[in-house]
Design a protein around this motif. Structure first.
Motif, mmCIF file in Angstrom:
data_model
loop_
_atom_site.group_PDB
_atom_site.id
_atom_site.type_symbol
_atom_site.label_atom_id
_atom_site.label_comp_id
_atom_site.label_asym_id
_atom_site.label_seq_id
_atom_site.Cartn_x
_atom_site.Cartn_y
_atom_site.Cartn_z
ATOM 1 N N HIS A 97 0.830 -1.204 0.000
ATOM 2 C CA HIS A 97 0.000 0.000 0.000
ATOM 3 C C HIS A 97 0.868 1.259 0.000
ATOM 4 C CE1 HIS A 97 -3.550 -2.388 0.665
ATOM 5 N NE2 HIS A 97 -4.301 -1.333 0.857
ATOM 6 N N VAL A 106 1.241 -2.071 -11.406
ATOM 7 C CA VAL A 106 0.084 -1.163 -11.378
ATOM 8 C C VAL A 106 0.284 -0.019 -12.369
ATOM 9 C CG1 VAL A 106 -1.171 0.511 -9.961
ATOM 10 C CG2 VAL A 106 -0.594 -1.730 -9.019
ATOM 11 N N ASP A 162 -8.371 3.826 1.109
ATOM 12 C CA ASP A 162 -7.021 3.819 0.545
ATOM 13 C C ASP A 162 -6.808 4.995 -0.404
ATOM 14 O OD1 ASP A 162 -6.377 1.541 1.926
ATOM 15 O OD2 ASP A 162 -6.729 0.191 0.244
ATOM 16 N N LEU A 169 -7.128 -0.776 -2.367
ATOM 17 C CA LEU A 169 -6.095 -1.624 -2.956
ATOM 18 C C LEU A 169 -6.043 -2.949 -2.203
ATOM 19 C CD1 LEU A 169 -3.558 -2.076 -4.755
ATOM 20 C CD2 LEU A 169 -2.245 -0.902 -2.967
ATOM 21 N N LEU A 190 -8.886 -2.302 -6.536
ATOM 22 C CA LEU A 190 -7.684 -2.522 -7.337
ATOM 23 C C LEU A 190 -6.981 -3.755 -6.786
ATOM 24 C CD1 LEU A 190 -5.602 -1.710 -9.468
ATOM 25 C CD2 LEU A 190 -4.640 -0.085 -7.807
#
Length: 286
Positions: free
Chosen positions: A71, A131, A166, A178, A222
C-alpha cells in the motif's frame, strides 16, 4: 477516540485511526460482529489497545505485513523509504549468531517502528511497477489522495463510525481500495469479495461518504497479485452485490448498537441448542 472530529480527514496517523473504541463501528469491527459474536468483538477491542514492541511488529503475519508495505509503495511512493526502515542483512536465520544480531538490532528500535526486509521492498516495488503498467489503474492513482479517514455518526443507529479509504478522488467522486491477492482474475476475485466481505466494506464506506456530504459514484477495487507477473485487475461490484453488502453492514451495526445500549456483549446462546451435521457428513466415502 470519541472526541475525534467528524469529517473527511487527511493526515490522520495510522496509530490514531487504529485505536479501537468499544461501540465505535469500523469495517473490521463489523466483520467480527457479523461473522463471530459480540464477545469476540469486545475481546478484539481489548487486544487492539495493548502496546506492541518492535519485535512483535516484525513477527506479525506475513500476509498483512506485505499488504501494508505494498500500500505504501503504490499509494504513497514519495514517503515509502521514510516510512519503512530497511532491515540490514544479518545473513541466514539458521545461525543463532545471526538471529542474536537481528534481535539486538530490533531491541534498539522504538516500539511501532515499521521495518522492511530487502525482499519485501523489492516485491512492493515490483507490484507498483505492475500497477503503473495498467493504463486505467495508473490514471486512477494519478489524481486523488491516499489514506483518507472518515469519521461520522450514523443517522440510523446513532453509532460513531470510522473508515479509512485507501484512495479518494473528490473531483471525480470515487473511492478505491487496494487489495493484494493470490488471484486477481474476475472469477476468483469475485470469490474473494464474498470471503473477505469487500461488499460490506463498500457499503459501509459509501454510507460514510454520503453522511459526510460527499457521496461517491463509484467504489473501485484494485487487485494486484503477489506473485509474478503481478497481474492487475480493476473492478467495481454490481448492484446485487452492493445491495447484499448494505444488508450485512446494517445488520452488524444494528447488533452493535443493541449491545452498546444493553451494556452486554454476549457470545453464544445460554441455552442448550440442537445441532445438525453438515450435509457432507451424511454421505459415505468408503
Amino acid at each position: 477516540m470519541h472526541d475525534n472530529p467528524v469529517g473527511i480527514l487527511e493526515g490522520v496517523p495510522a496509530s490514531n485511526y487504529h485505536c479501537a473504541v468499544l461501540g465505535e463501528a469500523s469495517n473490521s469491527a463489523l466483520k467480527i460482529i457479523d461473522e463471530r459474536t459480540p464477545a469476540h468483538y469486545r475481546h478484539w477491542v481489548e487486544e487492539q489497545n495493548k502496546p506492541k514492541t518492535a519485535e512483535q511488529e516484525f513477527k506479525e503475519q506475513q500476509h498483512f505485513r506485505i499488504g501494508r508495505i505494498v500500500h505504501s509503495a503504490i499509494l504513497e511512493p514519495d514517503s515509502f523509504d521514510d516510512d519503512y526502515l530497511l532491515m540490514p542483512d544479518f545473513g541466514p536465520m539458521q545461525s543463532s549468531k545471526n538471529r542474536e544480531a537481528r534481535d539486538a538490532w530490533l531491541a534498539t528500535l522504538p516500539p511501532g517502528t515499521s521495518i522492511v526486509k530487502q525482499e519485501e521492498r523489492d516485491l512492493a516495488l515490483a507490484m507498483r511497477e505492475a500497477v503503473l503498467r495498467h493504463k486505467t489503474a495508473r490514471l486512477v492513482i494519478e489524481g486523488g489522495k491516499p489514506e483518507v479517514t472518515l469519521r461520522w455518526q450514523d443517522e440510523r443507529t446513532g453509532l460513531r463510525c470510522k473508515a479509512r479509504a485507501d484512495w479518494w478522488n473528490a473531483e471525480l467522486s470515487f473511492a478505491m481500495d487496494l487489495k493484494t491477492t493470490t488471484d486477481a482474475s474476475p472469477a476468483e476475485f469475485g470469490r474473494s469479495i464474498a470471503k473477505y466481505g469487500y461488499h460490506r466494506q463498500h457499503a459501509f464506506y459509501s454510507d460514510g461518504f454520503r453522511t459526510l456530504g460527499a457521496p461517491i459514484r463509484h467504489y473501485l477495487l484494485l487487485a494486484v497479485e503477489r506473485d509474478p507477473p503481478h497481474a492487475v485487475g480493476l473492478y467495481h461490484i454490481d448492484a446485487a452485490a452492493e445491495e447484499r453488502g448494505f444488508v450485512i453492514a446494517h445488520r452488524a451495526m444494528d447488533k452493535m448498537a443493541a449491545c452498546l445500549k444493553a451494556g452486554k456483549w454476549p457470545a453464544y446462546s445460554d441455552n442448550i441448542e440442537a445441532l445438525t451435521l453438515p450435509g457432507w457428513a451424511y454421505s459415505d466415502r468408503g
